[in-house]
Design an enzyme around this catalytic site. Structure first.
Site: not given
Ligand code: GLY
Length: 336
Positions: A104, A126, A168, A206, A216, A220, A224, A227, A231, A246
């Site tokens: 858990r 994330k 990035e 960040k 998010e 946040r 993206n 992205h 993606h 990526h």
């Molecule tokens: N890679 C985008 C984030 O961590 O929100």
């Protein structure tokens, strides 16, 4: 959900001091960077287990997480264990997710060894894995205890991965610091330049964003940028056996986002050309190999799509991002 403090970023000496106080360490590492453990972290107290991972995008699956969970059980890792993830974004995403669900939830710390993970993936909690080539479809928000920024860990990073990390990093500056963006473009043009200041600045930007919006719900999502398209590019590449990292997909995705920003009248003409020229000067790819309609198909199934709509991150200009909800059709029609 509980409030989360600002993500903690430390240097290697600070990390060693923190790790040496831990009663139980388990190290999960990318086998390609075992040298980081030996050379940069060799003087730490022994861990209960050292678990090496294969780390291609194809390995970023629930099967790998389950194998990792079994190894944690076999090592008798307890709930007080601190899992230390040493590697790039695939390693820290996988290990962070394994930590989020083992018994858990146990704590973990990240020692990112790629530029991309130092400025993005390993900061902010994330975690997750892909499902049927859909990126990060399964996962959890699970904040690392700390993330170690260690420029020496990038020593053996292949050129191609370094470039991907630059994409990035530039993404972060396009969101919040147009001056740093221009400086970084100039600095990256010469591979001999010291970029550690830019790494620290991007990770700090960040961390600031995540501290205000860890789950998010709003700001946040800006991270993206590039992205949604990126993606989709990665998804098709994986389905077709194409070879796109990526960061490369994000670079192409940022150019598409800039084009869409212009097409809908948000940005002045010239933004796409400027970003494209900057990225090309650095050797980053700027042209998606897949047409907009194919990207649209993949985007419909992205986890961020809801009711056929996607929150696109667009730009008014460098340093001025906007979240714009559009249907996939609206966006794709504008790009065709
Ligand atoms: N890679 C985008 C984030 O961590 O929100």
């Amino acid at each position: 959900m509980d409030a989360i403090a600002r993500p903690k970023i430390v240097n290697m000496d600070e990390a060693k001091a923190l790790l040496s106080k831990e009663p139980e360490l388990v190290v999960v590492f990318d086998q390609n960077v075992a040298w980081v453990l030996e050379s940069l972290m060799g003087d730490l107290p022994p861990a209960k287990a050292y678990i090496g991972l294969e780390t291609s995008e194809e390995d970023k699956t629930m099967d790998t997480v389950l194998a990792l969970e079994r190894q944690l059980m076999e090592a008798d890792a307890s709930r007080r264990a601190l899992l230390v993830a040493v590697g790039g974004g695939i390693t820290t995403d996988l290990a962070g997710f394994a930590a989020a669900i083992y018994k858990r939830g146990i704590r973990y710390a990240n020692v990112p060894t790629t530029l991309l993970s130092q400025v993005d993936a390993a900061v902010g909690g994330k975690t997750g894995v892909n499902l049927d080539h859909y990126k990060n479809m399964l996962g959890a928000f699970h904040m690392p205890e700390f993330t170690v920024l260690c420029p020496e860990a990038l020593r053996t990073l292949p050129e191609r991965e370094f470039k991907a990390g630059e994409a990035e990093l530039l993404k972060t500056f396009l969101l919040r610091d147009a001056i740093a963006y221009a400086q970084a473009v100039r600095c990256f043009a010469d591979a001999q330049n010291d970029i550690s200041g830019f790494i620290a600045r991007a990770a700090a930007i960040k961390a600031d964003i995540v501290s205000r919006d860890p789950y998010e719900q709003g700001e946040r999502a800006l991270l993206n940028l590039g992205h949604s398209f990126g993606h989709a590019i990665e998804h098709i590449a994986q389905e077709e056996g194409g070879d796109i990292t990526h960061g490369e997909a994000v670079a192409m995705g940022i150019v598409l986002a800039a084009r869409l920003s212009e097409k809908i009248g948000l940005a002045k003409e010239g933004l796409e050309e400027q970003i494209k020229a900057d990225f090309e000067a650095l050797g980053l790819p700027t042209q998606s190999p897949y047409p907009p309609r194919a990207l649209g198909e993949a985007m419909r199934k992205d986890k961020k799509a809801a009711g056929g709509k996607v929150k696109f991150i667009l730009l008014k200009a460098a340093g001025e991002p906007v979240i714009q909800e559009l249907t996939v059709n609206e966006a794709i029609d504008d790009l065709c």
